[in-house]
Design a protein around this motif. Structure first.
Motif, short mmCIF file in Angstrom:
data_model
loop_
_atom_site.label_atom_id
_atom_site.label_comp_id
_atom_site.label_asym_id
_atom_site.label_seq_id
_atom_site.Cartn_x
_atom_site.Cartn_y
_atom_site.Cartn_z
N ALA A 140 60.10 34.43 52.07
CA ALA A 140 60.86 33.18 52.12
C ALA A 140 60.63 32.36 50.85
O ALA A 140 61.36 31.39 50.60
N ALA A 141 59.65 32.77 50.05
CA ALA A 141 59.33 32.00 48.83
C ALA A 141 60.10 32.51 47.61
O ALA A 141 59.75 32.16 46.48
N ILE A 142 61.13 33.30 47.81
CA ILE A 142 61.87 33.83 46.64
C ILE A 142 62.44 32.67 45.81
O ILE A 142 62.78 31.62 46.37
N SER A 143 62.52 32.90 44.50
CA SER A 143 62.99 31.81 43.64
C SER A 143 64.27 32.16 42.89
O SER A 143 64.77 31.36 42.10
N THR A 144 64.80 33.37 43.10
CA THR A 144 66.11 33.69 42.50
C THR A 144 67.13 32.72 43.07
O THR A 144 67.16 32.48 44.28
N THR A 145 67.95 32.16 42.19
CA THR A 145 68.91 31.16 42.66
C THR A 145 70.34 31.66 42.50
O THR A 145 70.63 32.48 41.62
N ALA A 146 71.20 31.18 43.36
CA ALA A 146 72.64 31.43 43.24
C ALA A 146 73.33 30.09 43.38
O ALA A 146 73.25 29.45 44.42
N VAL A 147 73.95 29.64 42.28
CA VAL A 147 74.59 28.32 42.27
C VAL A 147 76.11 28.51 42.24
O VAL A 147 76.63 29.26 41.41
N LYS A 148 76.78 27.84 43.18
CA LYS A 148 78.25 28.00 43.27
C LYS A 148 78.92 27.08 42.26
O LYS A 148 78.63 25.88 42.23
N GLU A 149 79.77 27.67 41.44
CA GLU A 149 80.56 26.87 40.49
C GLU A 149 82.00 27.34 40.59
O GLU A 149 82.35 28.41 40.09
N GLY A 150 82.82 26.57 41.30
CA GLY A 150 84.22 26.96 41.51
C GLY A 150 84.30 28.23 42.32
O GLY A 150 83.75 28.32 43.41
N ASP A 151 84.95 29.24 41.73
CA ASP A 151 85.13 30.49 42.47
C ASP A 151 84.09 31.55 42.08
O ASP A 151 84.30 32.73 42.27
N ARG A 152 82.96 31.08 41.48
CA ARG A 152 81.89 32.02 41.07
C ARG A 152 80.54 31.54 41.59
O ARG A 152 80.34 30.36 41.87
N TYR A 153 79.61 32.48 41.69
CA TYR A 153 78.20 32.14 41.86
C TYR A 153 77.49 32.56 40.58
O TYR A 153 77.80 33.62 40.01
N ILE A 154 76.52 31.76 40.15
CA ILE A 154 75.73 32.11 38.96
C ILE A 154 74.31 32.43 39.46
O ILE A 154 73.65 31.58 40.05
N LEU A 155 73.88 33.67 39.21
CA LEU A 155 72.57 34.12 39.69
C LEU A 155 71.55 34.14 38.54
O LEU A 155 71.86 34.64 37.45
N ASN A 156 70.35 33.66 38.83
CA ASN A 156 69.24 33.73 37.88
C ASN A 156 67.97 34.08 38.63
O ASN A 156 67.68 33.50 39.69
N GLY A 157 67.20 35.02 38.07
CA GLY A 157 65.93 35.37 38.71
C GLY A 157 65.54 36.81 38.43
O GLY A 157 66.24 37.53 37.70
N THR A 158 64.40 37.22 38.99
CA THR A 158 63.89 38.58 38.79
C THR A 158 63.45 39.18 40.12
O THR A 158 62.78 38.50 40.91
N LYS A 159 63.83 40.41 40.36
CA LYS A 159 63.37 41.16 41.53
C LYS A 159 62.42 42.25 41.04
O LYS A 159 62.55 42.73 39.91
N THR A 160 61.50 42.67 41.89
CA THR A 160 60.61 43.74 41.45
C THR A 160 60.38 44.78 42.54
O THR A 160 60.65 44.51 43.71
#
Ligand SMILES: Cc1cc2nc3c(=O)[nH]c(=O)nc-3n(C[C@H](O)[C@H](O)[C@H](O)COP(=O)(O)OP(=O)(O)OC[C@H]3O[C@@H](n4cnc5c(N)ncnc54)[C@H](O)[C@@H]3O)c2cc1C
Length: 385
Positions: A137-157
């Protein structure tokens, strides 16, 4: 209560086992030794229909139930498929494919499932992050909605199939304030600008599966790539983890059963002090313990699948018990399988050496043994209060 497999299920198991011995096992030893994914074995799995057993026929699947998926998994392990290949298959079919099947729109299912079913595309699921493993539950990857897109930032391992996957199910935070209900799931295609897989990680076991980090730097995806509803990501992840704690474990049960017959045969032919080592009670006890493990593990793993087939949604307690048992009891049993073989068991040529390394993952992946104990204890406490 009937614990017996039907004649049809028995025949299916034998067919998968024979197929594995003939078409899959020949690739496994070298793939494990080199730490390389076997495309040949993968293609064979796809052609035989094992990458999509429980997908509906319209998406290239076999319309099977979860129990059939476990039977196939057990037969793969028993037929000699290595832990890496069956892990790759599990991450692809259950963690990625099933997640799309259960939560995807018609368009998402049509786009991804037939190609995942045939094995033409490989899928993966990214939940774990460098700073969020057990505490998902502590994941920090973010998905921010901007219009008709989501912008994802983060790292998975530690993502199984990460370096190969054409599609990744990615969990990201869409609402930081909402805790568990602020996580959402997304589909990210290979080649999307800003989305990169890291280098293949070198591992102790399940070596023929590929594992890597996944990096997301300003990754833009259309809103249509949201999987399910915003905020339902954690529930989606729990369903995937239930597969992780049932059908994904079935190959370990099969591999342990194969090791049991290898050990019993070896103990008869290996002579020391002028007799078969099978005559020594110390060896007999190890073999008896292996048999008890296989029988109990099979029942626990199959119970989760059977519950799913009865329409019982999310079997946390049963899944955690199965996962804990296969990991924590399987590890010492695999060690004794090596022990029965003496020095030969330490050598790569003997399959027990690989099994010993592979089983360790059952104590870690999909939630560690400590976390399974925590879930079981928490549920018992809730029931008691
Ligand atoms: C080969 C491999 C393949 C994997 N594939 C995937 C994949 O495809 N997708 C994916 O998302 N993830 C994947 N994982 C990640 C896996 O699920 C995590 O490694 C696992 O959940 C543990 O997280 P961690 O490694 O961060 O360990 P940590 O959470 O850092 O745990 C370290 C130790 O602390 C203990 N610990 C942590 N919290 C507690 C607590 N509350 N109480 C007691 N003990 C605790 C743990 O049990 C463990 O012993 C994979 C891992 C491996 C090794």
């Amino acid at each position: 209560m009937d614990f017996a497999l039907t004649d049809e299920q028995k025949m299916f198991k034998e067919t998968v086992k024979k197929f594995t011995e003939e078409s899959i096992a020949p690739y496994c030893e070298e793939a494990d030794l080199k730490g390389e994914f076997s495309r040949e074995a993968w293609q064979q799995l796809g052609e035989f229909g094992l990458l999509s057993l429980h997908f509906p026929e319209e998406y290239g699947g076999q319309d099977s139930d979860a129990l059939t998926a476990c039977i196939a998994g057990e037969a793969l392990g028993e037929g000699g498929a290595d832990g890496g290949l069956v892990l790759a298959m599990g991450a692809h079919t259950y963690l990625c494919g099933d997640t799309i099947l259960n939560n995807g729109t018609a368009a998402q299912k049509e786009k991804y499932l037939p190609k995942l079913a045939s094995g033409e595309w490989i899928g993966c699921m990214g939940l774990t992050e460098p700073d969020a493993g057990s505490d998902a539950a502590a994941i920090s990857t973010t998905a921010v909605k901007e219009g008709d897109r989501y912008i994802l930032n983060g790292t998975k391992t530690f993502i199984t199939n990460g370096p190969l996957a054409e599609v990744a199910v990615i969990f990201a935070v869409t609402n930081k304030e909402a805790g568990h209900f602020g996580v959402s799931a997304f589909l990210v295609d290979k080649g999307t600008p800003g989305f990169e897989a890291g280098k293949k990680m070198n591992k102790l076991g399940v070596r023929s599966s590929t594992t890597s980090e996944l990096f997301m730097d300003e990754v833009e995806i259309p809103v249509e790539n949201l999987l399910g509803q915003e905020g339902t990501g954690f529930i989606i992840a729990l369903h995937a983890l239930e597969w992780d704690r049932s059908a994904l474990l079935a190959p370990f049960v099969g591999a342990m059963n194969r090791a049991l017959s290898d050990c019993a045969n070896y103990a008869i032919v290996r002579k020391q002090f002028g007799r078969s080592i099978a005559d020594f009670q110390a060896i007999q006890h190890k073999i008896a313990d292996m048999k008890v493990f296989v029988e109990a593990a099979r029942l626990l793993v199959y119970r989760v699948a059977w519950n799913k087939d009865q329409g019982k949604d999310l079997n946390h307690m049963e899944a955690s018990i199965a996962k804990l048992f296969v990991g924590d009891w399987g590890m010492p049993v695999a060690s004794e399988a090596v022990q029965i073989h003496g020095g030969y068991g330490f050598m790569h040529e003997y399959p027990v050496e690989r099994l010993f390394r592979d089983v360790k993952l059952a104590q870690i992946g999909g939630g560690t043994s400590e976390i399974q104990r925590m879930i079981i204890a928490r549920m018992l406490k809730e029931r008691a209060s």
